[in-house]
Design a protein around this motif. Structure first.
Motif: not given
Length: 289
Positions: A2-13, A252-255, A282-284
């Motif tokens: 998987y590439k970075i673009k395939d990382i799941p999106k963070i769910s908005s609140r 996210l941990h690595g970032l 997370f903001l990034a």
């Protein structure tokens, strides 16, 4: 891969929500001399968006962790003579776990025989998803067939040494055959997601594979794995699938580690620096960077 673009999106609140909507995480961790692991894991779960985090800790260590954790709730549990979690607490833990969406087991638990028996019993008895790390994995290495008796899904997060104990080979062999050993481990285990930590951390289940590209050598320091366990547990409690929770958690941990290294350098990097950088990570991701 998987590439970075395939990382799941963070769910908005959404505005009409409450803390119970964002996951209730139970953490079983800590022993005498290892309260830091319990605190790191629990705090990481909150930083990764969990609505409620409760730390189950040997009762005599309650005062130590309670003074360190202002936002995490604590649950004193029966302990052994060496101040580790006791097998006497098994039913209390099982009953209490029904209030939670996910349980993280392992950071700083110790390899005391009675505590290992407790872990193995819980793995067969719990009816919620599990994130297993550190001494939880070391306990499982004594009876790996218990994996086939897990009621729900389990995410395992071994470092190479722990993986070596799980599969009965040397650490050198694990490192030289990381992909092959990972595939062999998850084959036929539909309820298992593996996170093999290290350079280019692997996330794998029977159907999917991800090779992480964030992180740096400064993250090779004590406590960093405890932070990852907390992040993955929090995401699992927020209704990500096990694979996506592990994939996004590792990324996210690595970032966060990379962002921390920009501030303090790789040599001086410690686990709490990663915790402090999690909000920026997370903001990034939310901004699509």
């Amino acid at each position: 891969m998987y590439k970075i673009k395939d990382i799941p999106k963070i769910s908005s609140r959404k505005p009409d929500t409450h803390k119970g909507d964002y996951g209730r995480v139970l953490v079983l961790a800590g022993s005498i001399g290892m309260t830091g692991a319990a605190c790191l894991c629990s705090t990481a779960s909150l930083r990764a968006g969990a609505g409620i985090v409760t730390l189950g800790i040997p009762e005599s260590l309650y005062g130590i962790v309670a003074s360190q954790l202002t936002c995490v709730m604590t649950r004193p549990l029966p302990e052994t003579q060496v101040k580790t979690l006791s097998d006497l607490g098994r039913q209390d833990i099982l009953d209490f776990s029904q209030r939670f969406d996910v349980i993280a087991i392992g950071p700083g638990l110790s390899q005391y025989p009675e505590t290992k028996r407790l872990v193995l019993w819980l793995l067969q008895s719990l009816d919620i998803p599990i994130v297993l790390d550190a001494d939880g994995i070391n306990a499982l290495a004594d009876s790996p067939k218990i994996l086939d008796q897990i009621k729900r899904h389990i995410i395992l997060t071994p470092h190479p040494g722990e993986m070596a104990r799980l599969v009965g080979v040397s650490t050198i062999e694990v490192q030289s055959r990381r992909l092959e050993i990972s595939r062999m481990f998850v084959k036929g285990r539909r309820n298992v997601t593996l996170v093999l930590k290290g350079y280019r951390t692997i996330v794998m289940n029977e159907e999917q594979f991800y090779l992480n590209e964030t992180g740096n050598p400064g993250m090779a320091t004590a406590g960093v794995g405890d932070v990852l366990t907390g992040i993955i547990a929090a995401l699992s409690g927020q209704q990500y699938t096990p694979f996506k929770a592990a994939q996004l958690g590792v990324y996210l941990h690595g970032l966060a580690g990379d962002l921390a290294a920009q501030e303090v350098g790789q040599i001086s990097l410690i686990a709490t620096d990663i915790l402090d950088s999690l909000p920026k990570a997370f903001l990034a991701c939310e901004e699509g960077l």
